[in-house]
Design a protein around this motif. Structure first.
Motif, PDB file in Angstrom:
ATOM      1  N   GLY A  24      -2.884 133.326 108.845  1.00 32.16           N
ATOM      2  CA  GLY A  24      -3.367 132.420 109.886  1.00 32.16           C
ATOM      3  C   GLY A  24      -3.500 133.106 111.230  1.00 32.16           C
ATOM      4  N   PRO A  25      -4.001 132.371 112.225  1.00 32.94           N
ATOM      5  CA  PRO A  25      -4.179 132.947 113.559  1.00 32.94           C
ATOM      6  C   PRO A  25      -2.869 133.420 114.173  1.00 32.94           C
ATOM      7  N   ALA A  26      -1.755 132.818 113.759  1.00 35.46           N
ATOM      8  CA  ALA A  26      -0.480 133.227 114.352  1.00 35.46           C
ATOM      9  C   ALA A  26       0.054 134.515 113.725  1.00 35.46           C
ATOM     10  N   GLY A  27      -0.529 134.887 112.593  1.00 35.48           N
ATOM     11  CA  GLY A  27      -0.177 136.171 111.993  1.00 35.48           C
ATOM     12  C   GLY A  27       1.250 136.292 111.511  1.00 35.48           C
ATOM     13  N   LYS A  28       1.850 135.166 111.088  1.00 35.22           N
ATOM     14  CA  LYS A  28       3.237 135.228 110.593  1.00 35.22           C
ATOM     15  C   LYS A  28       3.271 135.603 109.116  1.00 35.22           C
ATOM     16  N   ARG A  29       4.344 136.273 108.729  1.00 32.04           N
ATOM     17  CA  ARG A  29       4.561 136.580 107.317  1.00 32.04           C
ATOM     18  C   ARG A  29       5.550 135.584 106.728  1.00 32.04           C
ATOM     19  N   LEU A  30       5.185 135.004 105.616  1.00 27.67           N
ATOM     20  CA  LEU A  30       6.125 134.104 104.946  1.00 27.67           C
ATOM     21  C   LEU A  30       7.386 134.849 104.526  1.00 27.67           C
TER      22      LEU A  30
END
Lengths: 409, 409, 409, 409
Positions: free
Chosen positions: C277-283
């Motif tokens: 996503g735009p926030a670029g977080k890794r699950l």
């Protein structure tokens, strides 16, 4: 926001408050009675003196007038938080008196007898007990037998197990079989504990519920009058009438196990919040412990929900259907819901205590720690009657599918 | 004895009856809409025309006046028995209107706006939709942004996913973030679906819930007035206020999945009772099938119980606490109970459909069989917001232990 | 450290490597075949051409000489990682040829026939298929009947379901019943797919395994010679001989479902490791996702362990006991272990795919995402024969307790 | 067909046979030692005298030469069938000696010391014990501290918990921390039990494992020489080196709990097969009991499979990688598999004993019944180190995803 179960009537509120008071007191002696396997006679006396034992009795007969099964169940769960052994012992009496009150309200033919008994209970003169389980048979098929002596009396011989509360009982409500043609009928009898030939064996020594006084009760040539014999039912059959007779009466017993789970959960939460060891760390600050607490809370939410719903269903059902005949096959549907509740609640209660143990670290495994008692007490749950835990799924399936008989044995 | 969930108010009873009528109709088209992934516009129109979509609206504003969350949830579960896609689509609207009704009853400052909107809904002029999920972020942290244009308006850009009901929506209730100092605030906005720059992407093609029209909704330079901006809340924070705002509003959504489970269970029972194949055997007569049915019934008892209890708790809580500030930390306690309910119900619903599939034998695995649709639909459950299923246990644990923030992300 | 299952022989290593090569190729077309429900003829041809379909055939007969059930199962699990439909289709043939090889090694009276058939398979002239399931009856009780025509032939009528691989089969190994006194005997027959009266219905349209070509196969007055009839067995009985005959032959089929689980797990791990996503977080950085991954790994450890152990037990057992008579009641013990394995592995495979779906967020729920295919494919597992998943626990219990018959139906 | 776990070497076969002999003997005293919480000194002496305590020691050093972890685990599981307390007590010694043998085979720098110790053990002169757990901290972060006295010695103060086998130990292998710059290092020390300042507290009184002598061990100004200090490792860190050091050494401990489960299962099967009560019914003839037995067997199949697979993986891994440095990150992968095994086996063992209790009816709940002991013993399982049961899923997830550190605390 309090998410504990809440009673639905004013009488229920009073009963629950009283239960909490007693529980706080009993908790101080629970470990000792457990260790010594001693019967907490003083607890039962306190319950009698406070009017707790007369809770289900209509106000006009001198009781607290708690008529909702749900409310009674909540009160018993609260009591069990303090001492589970005392709670299931008290429940032996409470459930019998609850049934008396139902008969009285239903204007059953046994109303007068029930009324008299309840007045005696309210006057603190009588404690009732119902030793009915027998080894190697089912509740519906007692092997204890009553034989007519030809002079208007019956002579009873047999052995009952799990006679919880027997050390202080005045009256024993025990099932017997009586020859009826080629077969038998099953009858409940009322036997004075002081009758010749009645022997409370003082032999209860178990993994848990050690203070419940669940001794064997042996009947050797015990003579009772015909009047002590309640109306008969088919022997060795579990049918709609059995379901009607045994569902509500067992509700408060199951409720006690919620109290065990809640007590264990509260202990675990307290432990998690305390700094521990020389390093002074709090378990509550570990994400994995938070996760286990979450599992415990979800299990608790389930246990409370099924107990509440089953209680509401029973309250509604027995109000609509004052007797078994009018209730018809609906009794099996209600029994299905209650057995499902029992199945779920007993397992969840075990799981909750297990998780509390996990949270405790090794501490809860020590003999002196209350969790080690709760771990032993809670395992009594799946043995509770009228159906064994291993019978519930088949029973639920057969009732749902309309298979006869509703229970395969 | 009917052990289905029962509404607690007269309005609820009317709503549930109406839901059952619609469900019977929708069931006839559910498989086709699923196969074609077509949006059941005619279903939504029928719901609008019958007044179903105005169910939560106070009677004085032209609605059905169903104010109990429990009753609304029961009605939605009944609707979902017929067509789950239609139910969750309708729910998008129902849950927004339910919240309007709450604001109106709570005499909130937004009361007038809410009242006006509800009159329009009751007059069958408006259908509401709330596309709020975005890929790769959480509900509390929208990346869709509204930027003031310096002339009293805001310009919105962003992309929402899972815009269920979007094909027929008139108003979109979508969250945006707005710069606030060094950070952001989160605001709900009301955007006409017909506004320039709003694009419903017609791209919903999923494993299940195929007829729900859950398209992406893209905002490209969409201009809204300041008046379309609802009061702000902290961005990227899940706290007591978030809990207050999102708990009740999601109750009816979760309830839909009970309906899926009940539909699957009913299909399985019907199949088990029918003679099958050239040998003409009934599955119902096999003890192992009875056992699986029993498991299904126990799961159903749990699912119903947790839904009922959470509904009662919400009804009680929101009545006592008309707004978030007054509710305080209690909102987190309620959210904990509801998330636990969701966690349990969604899993049990999946289990029930799975067991129905088992009972069906290979038949339920065929594309043309309704169970194969229900198997796909029910898996949408654990994705339902505001918390992911995988977050529930940690959240419950942290709230219970008083750890801040209540949710670790 | 590689914790995947590892073959125990050199031949097995070559087979597994070949399976991995094919899997990589098949994976590129798996989604398309699934969407179109088209049979992957080119995959089966590739398996034939590479010698994969001759894997169980002794080297002296032109095959790869893989004689270990464990090794064969590992190879099939690897193949299923690429395309589960192709794997179970190929398995139809592989399991028949495996049994031929066993008969040949055991110097069974059918050795010569088996040898000839294997030579033909090794020469890439024959593909075998075993459509045996029928609706509304059990595997041991075929309703398809062969009637002697009085001239030394039999005439077969009946309908088989789940005829996986039927689109390309040359020989059909199908069970029939034949009158025997007042009852029936069950026989396997070898029917050329090109025989008059054999019709492959082209009607497979299911939730999953859509590319497996599991059409109905209808026999209308199909004539076979006495020589095409294999030795008879009791009809409608599941006993030690049935256990001997069906346990090992089904091992490789179950193994395919491990491959599905492993594929889903690998996809999930890859998704978790990617910024999103735009926030670029890794699950992968969320503790809760780590927890779900941990659950998935534990399930995988169980699935692999039970598959490995059952394979070793089979390898040992069939080596010691070349035929059913010599094996005696031990066959039921082995069947118990294998059915327990199946019960566990199929459920764990479903759980793993479910958890992979959870980790994927909504993405895995989209039709275009491979996880949505795996979610549908893996549910075929519990339907796999010879016992239904719902029969396993009773069967295991009865065998353990020595109750006859070993299976209650 | 015997589906018990089978050793893979001749030495293993001898060891397992010897374990079975001892188990039969110990079983006769297990209930009494449990009731009295007395340490079974005579059992340990018998194990020493028979050479059992020298099992892992190479034959050339006078031992039995059992080098396979799997084989050692199987033997310990057999021993635990007779008396679980004795088994975990013996295991304290066995696991230390197993590690000595590994160092010796790996030609580690500590080879000579290890060899000398093993000769002494083989000569029946020394029993080793490793009291390492401390309350409120983790295994990797001992708070027990060794302080240099400036004269070449160290002075140790601290308190260890769960000092299983301490009543008869000659040498204590205990971890201490030692200042190292601003932080600490963790060292294992070898302390003679007879050294001044060593106090075995004789305070073990627990729910289960009551005969294991797991007393606290207190060190008050205990002086050791530098030579008694084994090489240091980082303090308060769980990394690949910790994993290498603790994985195999704990394998045999976990294996003991399989033996508890097997003992409970065997008791339950025996009870089910016996006519019971005056009615003389066999539980084995009830379909529901058959179902529970089936559940128990499936759980047992899982427990055995994961133990076998983890043992094989360890045997392979430690053979390939003689020391931690060479093993690298693979040690974490192996630890993941072993922790997953522990997580599963401990839970399944609990489940099996629980089901055995269910099958027993009330009988197993009595204090005098061996099941009530096994029910208490088996709950010790999830407390076993090096990771708590509640840490396993996170650890497995983090290792799989490559998150550092591998364990979040």
């Amino acid at each position: 926001m309090n998410t504990e179960l809440q009673p639905t009537s004013e009488q229920g509120q009073r009963f629950v408050a009283l239960a909490e008071e007693h529980a706080a007191d009993f908790a101080t002696r629970a470990d000792q009675h457990d260790r010594e396997a001693s019967f907490p006679k003083e607890n039962i006396e306190a319950l009698r003196d406070s009017g707790f034992l007369a809770a289900p009795i209509p106000e006009e007969l001198g009781g607290m007038g708690v008529s909702s099964y749900l409310d009674l169940g909540i009160g018993m769960s609260r009591l069990a938080r303090g001492c589970a052994s005392t709670a299931i012992a008290a429940n032996m009496h409470i459930s019998i008196v609850t049934e008396m009150a139902r008969l009285w309200r239903a204007r059953d033919e046994q109303r007068d007898g029930a009324g008299g008994l309840m007045r005696a209970v309210a006057a603190k003169q009588v404690i009732c007990c119902g030793p009915n389980t027998e080894n190697g048979t089912d509740l519906q098929a007692p092997m204890t037998e009553a034989v007519p002596d030809g002079e208007g009396h019956y002579v009873i011989n047999g052995r009952k197990a799990f006679g919880t509360l027997s050390p202080v009982a005045d009256l024993l409500f025990s099932s017997v079989r009586i020859k009826d043609g080629d077969g038998y009928k099953s009858h409940l009898t009322i036997i004075p504990a002081s009758a010749p030939g009645v022997q409370v064996m003082d032999n209860w020594d178990a993994l848990g519920m050690r203070a419940s006084g669940s001794h064997d009760v042996v009947f050797t040539d015990v003579r009772i009058s015909q009047g002590s014999l309640l109306p008969g039912a088919p022997w060795n059959v579990y049918n709609a009438a059995s379901a009607f007779a045994t569902t509500a009466i067992n509700y408060t017993l199951i409720a006690c196990f919620l109290g065990i789970a809640e007590a264990a959960r509260n202990i675990a939460l307290e432990m998690a919040a305390k700094p521990k060891g020389p390093a002074g760390k709090r378990l509550a600050d570990r994400t994995q412990i938070q996760h286990v607490v979450g599992e415990m809370e979800v299990d608790l939410a389930i246990a409370r929900a099924v107990l509440e719903r089953a209680g509401r269903l029973a309250d509604d059902f027995y109000t609509r259907h004052p007797n078994a005949a009018a209730a018809g096959a609906g009794s099996l549907e209600l029994a299905k819901e209650h057995q499902a509740m029992k199945y779920v609640l007993q397992r969840k209660a075990i799981d909750i205590v297990d998780k509390a143990m996990t949270i405790s670290g090794g501490a809860g495994y020590m003999s002196k720690h209350p969790l080690s008692r709760l771990y032993r007490d809670v395992r009594a749950g799946p043995f509770m009657q009228p159906l064994g835990a291993y019978e519930v799924l088949d029973f639920a399936g057969r009732v749902t599918l309309g298979i006869e008989p509703p229970l395969e044995r």
